[in-house]
Design an enzyme around this catalytic site. Structure first.
Site, mmCIF file in Angstrom:
data_model
loop_
_atom_site.group_PDB
_atom_site.id
_atom_site.type_symbol
_atom_site.label_atom_id
_atom_site.label_comp_id
_atom_site.label_asym_id
_atom_site.label_seq_id
_atom_site.Cartn_x
_atom_site.Cartn_y
_atom_site.Cartn_z
ATOM 1 N N SER A 150 150.720 23.619 89.947
ATOM 2 C CA SER A 150 151.342 23.792 91.257
ATOM 3 C C SER A 150 150.456 24.664 92.155
ATOM 4 C CB SER A 150 152.747 24.366 91.100
ATOM 5 O OG SER A 150 153.468 24.263 92.304
ATOM 6 N N ASP A 303 150.536 22.198 98.920
ATOM 7 C CA ASP A 303 149.883 22.847 97.778
ATOM 8 C C ASP A 303 149.150 21.796 96.940
ATOM 9 O OD1 ASP A 303 152.139 21.639 96.695
ATOM 10 O OD2 ASP A 303 152.655 23.310 95.389
ATOM 11 N N ASP A 305 149.524 20.067 94.216
ATOM 12 C CA ASP A 305 150.178 18.844 93.740
ATOM 13 C C ASP A 305 151.138 18.273 94.778
ATOM 14 O OD1 ASP A 305 152.003 20.984 93.242
ATOM 15 O OD2 ASP A 305 153.045 19.785 91.736
ATOM 16 N N ASP A 307 153.934 19.128 96.295
ATOM 17 C CA ASP A 307 155.394 19.119 96.246
ATOM 18 C C ASP A 307 155.982 20.171 97.187
ATOM 19 O OD1 ASP A 307 154.738 21.369 94.724
ATOM 20 O OD2 ASP A 307 156.025 20.849 93.023
#
Length: 578
Positions: A150, A303, A305, A307
Site C-alpha cells: 500500500s 498511492d 496500489d 486504492d
C-alpha cells in the site's frame, strides 16, 4: 554479545541448501560485518500472516518479506483453498504494484498456485488493487492476491489475500488461512516448481471490462460534456494508478488531464517523495506546484496500489488546499445521493456505509436524503462484508473511511481510487457547470448539514514495553472513563470490545451490533466523538477526534473551522495526549 540461541538456530536453518545461494550470501555478509541487531530483527520471529496477509521489510530472514516467507504463506493458502473447494477447479487472480520485487513475488506466487494444480490469472504488468478485486469476481475465481505494501515506505512489500467475493478475507476464512499457514514449518513443504500450462496472462481485456463497468457510475455525463476541459492534474506517485486513472478520466469524457511527468514512471524507490502516501502533503507537492503553474481546477494523487486517493482544490483565496479523507468521503456521499435523486435514480433500497471512526456527517447526509446508512468497524473488508450480506436485498451506493478510501458501486469490493478520481472529477464538473468550485461546494455542504472537523493523533510505542503501554492506556480508559472532556460532558461510551453502548444520561445499555474490536469511543453533549484504537498492524495507538461546530452561513466557514480546531486542541490537551 552473542545472538540468542533460538535466533542463531533460525539463521543456521537459512544457511542450508533449502535456501538459494544469494540468500545465504546475504546472511553471511551480515554476519561478517557484525550486523547483530539487523540479524536479530530479521530472525527473531516469523513474519506474521495477519488477517489481511503479509507485510514487512524486504530482505533475507524469517521476519522479512522474501520468496520463502511469501512461499510458505502461499502454500498455506493453497492448502486451505483445496480444503474449502474439494473436487472443484480452483482459480485465483494475481496482481502487483510498482514496488521493488513486486513483479518477481507475483511470479513466485503464480508458480506455487500452479504447482498445486490451481489455475492462475496473472496480470501481465502492474495494476491497481481494485482491478484485482474486480478480476476475481469477473473471472469467477475462488481467491486472489495482490503484491503491495500500500502506502508504506519503499523498504516494505506485502501480500493481500482476497476471497471469492473480491473482498479481503474476513472471518472465518482469515483465521482458517492463518492456521494453515502456521502449519507450514519448512520451505521444503512449498511447491515452487511452476506448471506453466496453468498460468494464464490477463491485462487489457480486464482493463476494458473494468472501464465499461466504471463508466456506468457516471450520473451527469451532460455536465461533463459541457465542462470536458476541466483542468485536472494527476500523479500516480510512481505507482500503478498510471495504468487506469488517466484512461478512466478520458472514458468519462475529460479531455484536459495533465500527468505529473516526474512521478509518472512506476518506480519502487519512489525517488521524488519521502513516503508515497497521498495523506501527506509532501507526496502531493509536485502535483500542487504543477496545478498552480497551470491554473488547474483539481488535483488527484493515488498511492502505489491505487486504492487511496488524495484530492487538492483551490479555496476562495486562490490557495491550493488538500481535502482530508473525511471531507472527500462526505463530498462523494453528498454528490452521489443528491445527483441520483435529481436524475430519478434513487430507490428505497439504497444504502451507504462508513466506519465508526469516520465523520458522522455522512450519516446526517444519508438521513436527510431518506437513505439508509450503516456503520462498520475500521477496515474496508468490513464494508465489503456488509455489501455481501445485503446483496440482492438492498442497493449499495457508496461507502468510505477516513483514511482516504472510498468505493462507488459494488462491482469492486475494496476501496477504489480509480473510480473515486473519476467521480470527484464529475462532481467538480457539475459544480463548475453551476458556477462554483468544488471547495465552494464543500462549504455549502457544511453550511447545510453542520460543520464537522476531524483530526488524528498516532502515538508510537515500540517494542514489548510499548505494546504493554498501549494495553495499559486502554485498560485505564475503560476503568476510569472521563466524565468530561475539555469541559464537555461525556454522554455516551461505546466499547466495541465488549459490544456495549452506555447512555450515561438514561443509564441504558445497548449492543453495538458489531463483532468485537478493541475500540473505545466517548460522545460528548455537543456531538463530538473521541475514539481510541490500537493499530492492528503497527506499534501505535490512534486517537480520532471529530467535533461538530454550528455553521449558519458560508461566510462563517473560516471562523467556525478555526473554532473547531481549537476545540480539538483543547480535547488533546485535556486528555494529555501530547
Amino acid at each position: 554479545m552473542p545472538l540468542a540461541p533460538a535466533i542463531q538456530q533460525s539463521i543456521n536453518t537459512w544457511l542450508t541448501p533449502e535456501y538459494d545461494a544469494e540468500t545465504q550470501a546475504a546472511i553471511r555478509e551480515m554476519q561478517a560485518s557484525g550486523q547483530d541487531e539487523q540479524l536479530t530483527d530479521a530472525f527473531y520471529r516469523s513474519l506474521e500472516f495477519g488477517t489481511g496477509g503479509l507485510r514487512g521489510i524486504m530482505g533475507p530472514g524469517s521476519n522479512r518479506m522474501n520468496r520463502y516467507t511469501l512461499g510458505m504463506a502461499t502454500q498455506g493458502l493453497c492448502n486451505y483453498l483445496m480444503q474449502s473447494f474439494p473436487g472443484q477447479e480452483i482459480r485465483v487472480a494475481i496482481a502487483h504494484d510498482s514496488r521493488n520485487n513486486s513483479a518477481e513475488f507475483a511470479q513466485i506466487a503464480a508458480g506455487i498456485f500452479s504447482a498445486n494444480g490451481i489455475v492462475v490469472y496473472l496480470f501481465d504488468g502492474l495494476r491497481p488493487t481494485p482491478e484485482l478485486s474486480f478480476a476475481i469476481r469477473e473471472l469467477e475465481c475462488q481467491s486472489g492476491c495482490v503484491i503491495t505494501a500500500s502506502h508504506n515506505p519503499k523498504e516494505y512489500n506485502g501480500y493481500k489475500v482476497y476471497w471469492n467475493d473480491g473482498a479481503q478475507v474476513v472471518a472465518p476464512h482469515d483465521a482458517n488461512i492463518i492456521a494453515e499457514v502456521n502449519k507450514i514449518t519448512s520451505v521444503g513443504e512449498v511447491k515452487f516448481e511452476a506448471d506453466r500450462s496453468k498460468i494464464i496472462s490477463v491485462g487489457e481485456n480486464i482493463d476494458a471490462l473494468y472501464f465499461a463497468r466504471a463508466r456506468q457510475l457516471s450520473i451527469d455525463p451532460a455536465a461533463i460534456q459541457r465542462q470536458h476541459d476541466l483542468k485536472i492534474v494527476y500523479t500516480p506517485i510512481h505507482g500503478s494508478g498510471i495504468t487506469l486513472v488517466p484512461g478512466l478520466l478520458r472514458e468519462f469524457g475529460f479531455t484536459n488531464v495533465s500527468v505529473v511527468e516526474a512521478q509518472a514512471t512506476p518506480d519502487g524507490n519512489f525517488p521524488t517523495v519521502q513516503s508515497p502516501n497521498p495523506e501527506e502533503k509532501s507526496a502531493m507537492q509536485l502535483a500542487l506546484d504543477q496545478a498552480q503553474a497551470q491554473d488547474a481546477d483539481i488535483v488527484f494523487a493515488t498511492d502505489p496500489d491505487a486504492d487511496r486517493v488524495g484530492v487538492g482544490v483551490k479555496n476562495d483565496k486562490g490557495e491550493w488546499v488538500l481535502l482530508n479523507g473525511n471531507q472527500t468521503a462526505a463530498l462523494l456521499t453528498y454528490y452521489l445521493l443528491s445527483a441520483r435523486q435529481r436524475a430519478g435514480q434513487a430507490t428505497p433500497q439504497d444504502f451507504i456505509v462508513y466506519t465508526i471512526v469516520t465523520s458522522e456527517i455522512i450519516g446526517d447526509i444519508a438521513r436527510q436524503h431518506n437513505v439508509k446508512s450503516y456503520q462498520t468497524l475500521t477496515g474496508f473488508k468490513y464494508i465489503a462484508g456488509l455489501i455481501r450480506d445485503l446483496e440482492g436485498q438492498e442497493t449499495y451506493i457508496g461507502g468510505g473511511e477516513e483514511s482516504y478510501g472510498f468505493l462507488i458501486g459494488d462491482f469492486v469490493r475494496d476501496k477504489d481510487a480509480v473510480s473515486a478520481c473519476a467521480m470527484v472529477a464529475e462532481m467538480a464538473a457539475v459544480a463548475k457547470d453551476q458556477g462554483r468550485t468544488l471547495y465552494q461546494e464543500m462549504v455549502r455542504m457544511y453550511a447545510h448539514y453542520g460543520l464537522y472537523v476531524e483530526d488524528l493523533i498516532s502515538l508510537t510505542k515500540k517494542g514489548q514495553r510499548g505494546a504493554e503501554e498501549i494495553q495499559e492506556m486502554m485498560a485505564q480508559l475503560r476503568a476510569n472513563p472521563p466524565q468530561t472532556i475539555a469541559g464537555l460532558k461525556v454522554v455516551e461510551i461505546r466499547d466495541y470490545k465488549t459490544g456495549r453502548i452506555h447512555d450515561l444520561r438514561t443509564g441504558l445499555a445497548t449492543e453495538t451490533g458489531l463483532e468485537s474490536s478493541n475500540v473505545l469511543q466517548f460522545i460528548t453533549e455537543d456531538g463530538s466523538k473521541i475514539s481510541a484504537r490500537p493499530s492492528g498492524t503497527e506499534p501505535k495507538i490512534k486517537f480520532y477526534f471529530s467535533v461538530k461546530q454550528p455553521l449558519k452561513s458560508v461566510v462563517d466557514f473560516d471562523l467556525a473551522t478555526r473554532q473547531a480546531h481549537e476545540k480539538i486542541q483543547a480535547i488533546i490537551a485535556d486528555m494529555q495526549l501530547k
